[in-house]
Motif scaffolding. Structure first.
Motif, PDB file in Angstrom:
ATOM      1  N   GLY A 108      31.962  10.063  -7.062  1.00 46.31           N
ATOM      2  CA  GLY A 108      30.657   9.547  -7.446  1.00 46.31           C
ATOM      3  C   GLY A 108      29.791   9.055  -6.316  1.00 46.31           C
ATOM      4  N   VAL A 109      28.495   9.031  -6.582  1.00 41.70           N
ATOM      5  CA  VAL A 109      27.493   8.634  -5.597  1.00 41.70           C
ATOM      6  C   VAL A 109      26.348   7.926  -6.311  1.00 41.70           C
ATOM      7  CG1 VAL A 109      27.988  10.551  -4.015  1.00 41.70           C
ATOM      8  CG2 VAL A 109      26.277  10.839  -5.823  1.00 41.70           C
ATOM      9  N   SER A 110      25.455   7.374  -5.505  1.00 40.37           N
ATOM     10  CA  SER A 110      24.231   6.797  -6.048  1.00 40.37           C
ATOM     11  C   SER A 110      23.031   7.647  -5.645  1.00 40.37           C
ATOM     12  CB  SER A 110      24.023   5.373  -5.534  1.00 40.37           C
ATOM     13  OG  SER A 110      22.741   4.895  -5.895  1.00 40.37           O
ATOM     14  N   PHE A 111      22.168   7.918  -6.620  1.00 38.09           N
ATOM     15  CA  PHE A 111      20.911   8.623  -6.358  1.00 38.09           C
ATOM     16  C   PHE A 111      19.726   7.648  -6.366  1.00 38.09           C
ATOM     17  CE2 PHE A 111      23.756  11.568  -8.616  1.00 38.09           C
ATOM     18  CZ  PHE A 111      23.822  12.601  -7.696  1.00 38.09           C
ATOM     19  N   ALA A 112      20.011   6.366  -6.565  1.00 41.86           N
ATOM     20  CA  ALA A 112      18.962   5.369  -6.759  1.00 41.86           C
ATOM     21  C   ALA A 112      18.106   5.178  -5.516  1.00 41.86           C
ATOM     22  CB  ALA A 112      19.576   4.038  -7.171  1.00 41.86           C
ATOM     23  N   SER A 113      16.877   4.749  -5.760  1.00 44.38           N
ATOM     24  CA  SER A 113      15.901   4.561  -4.689  1.00 44.38           C
ATOM     25  C   SER A 113      15.169   3.241  -4.905  1.00 44.38           C
ATOM     26  CB  SER A 113      14.909   5.727  -4.686  1.00 44.38           C
ATOM     27  OG  SER A 113      13.941   5.592  -3.683  1.00 44.38           O
ATOM     28  N   GLY A 114      15.315   2.318  -3.957  1.00 43.91           N
ATOM     29  CA  GLY A 114      14.665   1.023  -4.074  1.00 43.91           C
ATOM     30  C   GLY A 114      13.167   1.155  -4.261  1.00 43.91           C
ATOM     31  N   GLY A 115      12.619   0.527  -5.308  1.00 39.04           N
ATOM     32  CA  GLY A 115      11.200   0.627  -5.617  1.00 39.04           C
ATOM     33  C   GLY A 115      10.883   1.560  -6.765  1.00 39.04           C
ATOM     34  N   ALA A 116      11.890   2.290  -7.244  1.00 43.62           N
ATOM     35  CA  ALA A 116      11.670   3.267  -8.311  1.00 43.62           C
ATOM     36  C   ALA A 116      11.568   2.584  -9.671  1.00 43.62           C
ATOM     37  CB  ALA A 116      12.794   4.298  -8.335  1.00 43.62           C
ATOM     38  N   GLY A 117      11.032   3.340 -10.647  1.00 42.82           N
ATOM     39  CA  GLY A 117      10.924   2.846 -12.008  1.00 42.82           C
ATOM     40  C   GLY A 117      10.942   3.990 -12.994  1.00 42.82           C
ATOM     41  N   TYR A 118      10.898   3.675 -14.275  1.00 43.17           N
ATOM     42  CA  TYR A 118      10.804   4.720 -15.295  1.00 43.17           C
ATOM     43  C   TYR A 118       9.454   5.426 -15.218  1.00 43.17           C
ATOM     44  CZ  TYR A 118      15.009   2.863 -17.552  1.00 43.17           C
ATOM     45  OH  TYR A 118      16.295   2.456 -17.821  1.00 43.17           O
ATOM     46  N   ASP A 119       8.409   4.668 -14.948  1.00 37.48           N
ATOM     47  CA  ASP A 119       7.059   5.213 -14.835  1.00 37.48           C
ATOM     48  C   ASP A 119       6.927   5.952 -13.498  1.00 37.48           C
ATOM     49  OD1 ASP A 119       4.330   5.710 -14.646  1.00 37.48           O
ATOM     50  OD2 ASP A 119       3.732   3.682 -15.230  1.00 37.48           O
ATOM     51  N   PRO A 120       6.574   7.246 -13.501  1.00 37.06           N
ATOM     52  CA  PRO A 120       6.420   7.977 -12.232  1.00 37.06           C
ATOM     53  C   PRO A 120       5.419   7.331 -11.278  1.00 37.06           C
ATOM     54  CG  PRO A 120       6.410   9.499 -14.088  1.00 37.06           C
ATOM     55  CD  PRO A 120       6.367   8.117 -14.674  1.00 37.06           C
ATOM     56  N   LEU A 121       4.406   6.662 -11.835  1.00 32.07           N
ATOM     57  CA  LEU A 121       3.410   5.999 -10.994  1.00 32.07           C
ATOM     58  C   LEU A 121       4.050   4.890 -10.154  1.00 32.07           C
ATOM     59  CD1 LEU A 121       0.489   5.535 -10.079  1.00 32.07           C
ATOM     60  CD2 LEU A 121       0.183   4.049 -12.077  1.00 32.07           C
ATOM     61  N   THR A 122       5.046   4.220 -10.699  1.00 31.52           N
ATOM     62  CA  THR A 122       5.717   3.141  -9.974  1.00 31.52           C
ATOM     63  C   THR A 122       6.333   3.659  -8.685  1.00 31.52           C
ATOM     64  OG1 THR A 122       6.202   2.011 -12.061  1.00 31.52           O
ATOM     65  CG2 THR A 122       7.475   1.353 -10.128  1.00 31.52           C
ATOM     66  N   SER A 123       7.044   4.761  -8.780  1.00 29.24           N
ATOM     67  CA  SER A 123       7.682   5.348  -7.593  1.00 29.24           C
ATOM     68  C   SER A 123       6.633   5.870  -6.616  1.00 29.24           C
ATOM     69  CB  SER A 123       8.619   6.484  -8.016  1.00 29.24           C
ATOM     70  OG  SER A 123       9.631   5.993  -8.882  1.00 29.24           O
ATOM     71  N   LYS A 124       5.534   6.387  -7.155  1.00 29.79           N
ATOM     72  CA  LYS A 124       4.460   6.892  -6.300  1.00 29.79           C
ATOM     73  C   LYS A 124       3.818   5.759  -5.511  1.00 29.79           C
ATOM     74  CE  LYS A 124       0.319   9.830  -6.466  1.00 29.79           C
ATOM     75  NZ  LYS A 124      -0.589  10.608  -7.358  1.00 29.79           N
ATOM     76  N   LEU A 125       3.599   4.621  -6.151  1.00 27.68           N
ATOM     77  CA  LEU A 125       3.001   3.469  -5.477  1.00 27.68           C
ATOM     78  C   LEU A 125       3.880   2.984  -4.322  1.00 27.68           C
ATOM     79  CD1 LEU A 125       1.768   1.436  -8.577  1.00 27.68           C
ATOM     80  CD2 LEU A 125       0.317   2.535  -6.853  1.00 27.68           C
ATOM     81  N   SER A 126       5.183   3.088  -4.490  1.00 25.00           N
ATOM     82  CA  SER A 126       6.115   2.628  -3.461  1.00 25.00           C
ATOM     83  C   SER A 126       6.538   3.740  -2.511  1.00 25.00           C
ATOM     84  CB  SER A 126       7.371   2.039  -4.125  1.00 25.00           C
ATOM     85  OG  SER A 126       7.038   0.969  -4.984  1.00 25.00           O
ATOM     86  N   ASN A 127       6.100   4.962  -2.803  1.00 34.58           N
ATOM     87  CA  ASN A 127       6.480   6.134  -2.008  1.00 34.58           C
ATOM     88  C   ASN A 127       8.005   6.275  -1.914  1.00 34.58           C
ATOM     89  OD1 ASN A 127       5.747   8.447  -0.555  1.00 34.58           O
ATOM     90  ND2 ASN A 127       6.019   7.407   1.413  1.00 34.58           N
ATOM     91  N   VAL A 128       8.640   6.211  -3.076  1.00 32.72           N
ATOM     92  CA  VAL A 128      10.093   6.351  -3.145  1.00 32.72           C
ATOM     93  C   VAL A 128      10.437   7.465  -4.141  1.00 32.72           C
ATOM     94  CG1 VAL A 128      10.473   3.938  -2.526  1.00 32.72           C
ATOM     95  CG2 VAL A 128      10.308   4.570  -4.956  1.00 32.72           C
ATOM     96  N   MET A 129      11.725   7.691  -4.320  1.00 24.66           N
ATOM     97  CA  MET A 129      12.166   8.801  -5.160  1.00 24.66           C
ATOM     98  C   MET A 129      12.113   8.407  -6.636  1.00 24.66           C
ATOM     99  SD  MET A 129      15.312  10.404  -2.973  1.00 24.66           S
ATOM    100  CE  MET A 129      16.264   8.889  -3.007  1.00 24.66           C
ATOM    101  N   SER A 130      11.354   9.156  -7.394  1.00 26.05           N
ATOM    102  CA  SER A 130      11.227   8.913  -8.828  1.00 26.05           C
ATOM    103  C   SER A 130      12.518   9.295  -9.534  1.00 26.05           C
ATOM    104  CB  SER A 130      10.076   9.741  -9.395  1.00 26.05           C
ATOM    105  OG  SER A 130      10.373  11.126  -9.273  1.00 26.05           O
ATOM    106  N   LEU A 131      12.623   8.924 -10.803  1.00 21.68           N
ATOM    107  CA  LEU A 131      13.800   9.318 -11.571  1.00 21.68           C
ATOM    108  C   LEU A 131      13.885  10.831 -11.734  1.00 21.68           C
ATOM    109  CD1 LEU A 131      14.161   6.614 -14.369  1.00 21.68           C
ATOM    110  CD2 LEU A 131      15.531   6.922 -12.323  1.00 21.68           C
ATOM    111  N   SER A 132      12.746  11.503 -11.791  1.00 21.44           N
ATOM    112  CA  SER A 132      12.783  12.970 -11.874  1.00 21.44           C
ATOM    113  C   SER A 132      13.336  13.566 -10.581  1.00 21.44           C
ATOM    114  CB  SER A 132      11.389  13.529 -12.176  1.00 21.44           C
ATOM    115  OG  SER A 132      10.472  13.186 -11.159  1.00 21.44           O
ATOM    116  N   SER A 133      13.002  12.969  -9.447  1.00 20.66           N
ATOM    117  CA  SER A 133      13.574  13.418  -8.166  1.00 20.66           C
ATOM    118  C   SER A 133      15.070  13.138  -8.121  1.00 20.66           C
ATOM    119  CB  SER A 133      12.883  12.718  -6.995  1.00 20.66           C
ATOM    120  OG  SER A 133      11.517  13.061  -6.923  1.00 20.66           O
ATOM    121  N   GLN A 134      15.463  11.978  -8.625  1.00 22.13           N
ATOM    122  CA  GLN A 134      16.884  11.646  -8.675  1.00 22.13           C
ATOM    123  C   GLN A 134      17.641  12.611  -9.587  1.00 22.13           C
ATOM    124  OE1 GLN A 134      17.575   7.391  -9.352  1.00 22.13           O
ATOM    125  NE2 GLN A 134      15.613   6.915  -8.375  1.00 22.13           N
TER     126      GLN A 134
END
Length: 353
Positions: A108-134
């Motif tokens: 197992g591994v982690s795909f998580a990205s600090g700053g991400a959220g369920y809302d794609p806009l949240t990840s975009k605002l933080s310039n991190v990996m969205s849940l769809s990217s994960q």
């Protein structure tokens, strides 16, 4: 009532420390796989262009050899403690770690990205990996497993894995309550319902890919996080009631949705893991858990510092981080993570097996 709660929590905590919480007989967890935000980010953000990083000191000061791995903590994270709690391994690695080994992928591994959220806009605002990217990285991971151990063995391993999903906090704190876009579109109940639908869609996607035992964490008491006390809690830095009420509404809707999903998805166990109530209990009764400070973090003043503001050149750390639940103004210490996992793991075992 408070006396009863004290002995209940103390009993659970001591039992976990003594190793009494174990997998049920005939149960098997072959891997732990994590998605979401900084509570589960084991260093993925090290390898993307974002300001949300933790790969420098004093982060990791209590990790192996004092190594700042990119975990948003002084040491191990929730993901690490859950991986150990399920009897899989001591540390859960980041999927994007270039030094990751074949044996790491197997467990197992982690795909998580600090700053991400369920809302794609949240990840975009933080310039991190969205849940769809994960999710796309998870698909790559499955293909790697199939290439290494064959399709049947790979899917058997996925089926017998525990999936951890932690998101929602950034949707409210980084997105909704900070920037105006979503507030102009939705009131809090409407936005909470939007997040629940996005969470449900994500869970159905990982189910299609083989996930059968899934833990979904609620949003914590976001109004009591140190940085929010500082920014919106007034001169006394009290917990921000409207933030906590938003979290409670979202959590109640999420719990109901997970019950519906669990009844509709075949051969699937979905565990709702409440972060809100245990955190409030820890904050209000720190001595019960061997803590002294729960209204600020250990790094710097503990009131604002997080990520690049928490660095050894600009800030000092507290004398004893084991007295603190929060490491920086957002994230738990290693001890804080340990306490939380010990509190929720017994109930989680019952729901998953």
């Amino acid at each position: 009532m408070k006396v009863i709660l004290f002995f209940l929590y103390a009993s659970l905590y001591l039992n976990c420390i003594e190793g009494a919480v174990t997998l049920p007989q005939n149960a098997s967890v072959q891997a732990v796989i994590a998605f979401g935000d900084s509570l589960m980010d084991q260093g993925n953000n090290n390898h993307i262009k974002t300001i949300f990083k933790a790969n420098f000191h004093p982060y990791g000061m209590d990790f192996t050899n004092g190594n700042p791995t990119g975990r948003f903590s002084n040491g191990k994270t929730l993901a690490d403690f859950f991986a150990k709690g399920f009897g899989v391994k001591e540390y859960l690695p980041a999927y994007l770690d270039p030094l990751i080994q074949h044996k790491d992928l197997l467990t197992g591994v982690s795909f998580a990205s600090g700053g991400a959220g369920y809302d794609p806009l949240t990840s975009k605002l933080s310039n991190v990996m969205s849940l769809s990217s994960q999710l796309e990285m998870f698909k790559q991971y499955i293909q790697k497993l199939k290439g290494n151990i064959g399709q049947e063995a790979a899917m058997n391993r996925i089926t017998n894995s525990v999936f951890l999903v932690s998101a929602g906090t950034n949707d409210f704190l980084v997105n909704y309550f900070t920037f105006p876009m979503r507030r102009l579109q939705y009131d809090v109940p409407a936005y909470g319902n939007k997040l629940v639908k996005l969470a449900s869609n994500f869970l159905q996607e990982i189910h299609k890919l083989g996930a059968r035992r899934i833990v979904v964490f609620s949003t914590s008491a976001i109004g009591c996080i140190p940085i929010e006390r500082t920014l919106a809690g007034g001169a006394q830095r009290i917990c921000v009631d409207k933030y906590n009420k938003a979290a409670q509404f979202f959590n109640s809707m999420l719990k109901l949705e997970l019950q519906v999903l669990a009844s509709n998805l075949p051969q699937t166990r979905i565990a709702f893991s409440d972060f809100y109530k245990p955190l409030m209990n820890i904050i209000e009764n720190p001595q019960q858990y061997g803590l002294e400070v729960t209204n600020r973090g250990c790094c710097g003043t503990g009131e604002l510092e997080t990520s690049y503001l928490c660095n050894k050149r600009m800030t000092r750390t507290c004398h004893n981080d084991s007295n603190f639940f929060f490491w920086d103004s957002l994230h738990p210490t290693e001890k804080g993570c340990d306490i939380f996992v010990n509190l929720v793991l017994p109930d989680m075992m019952k729901k998953l097996f």
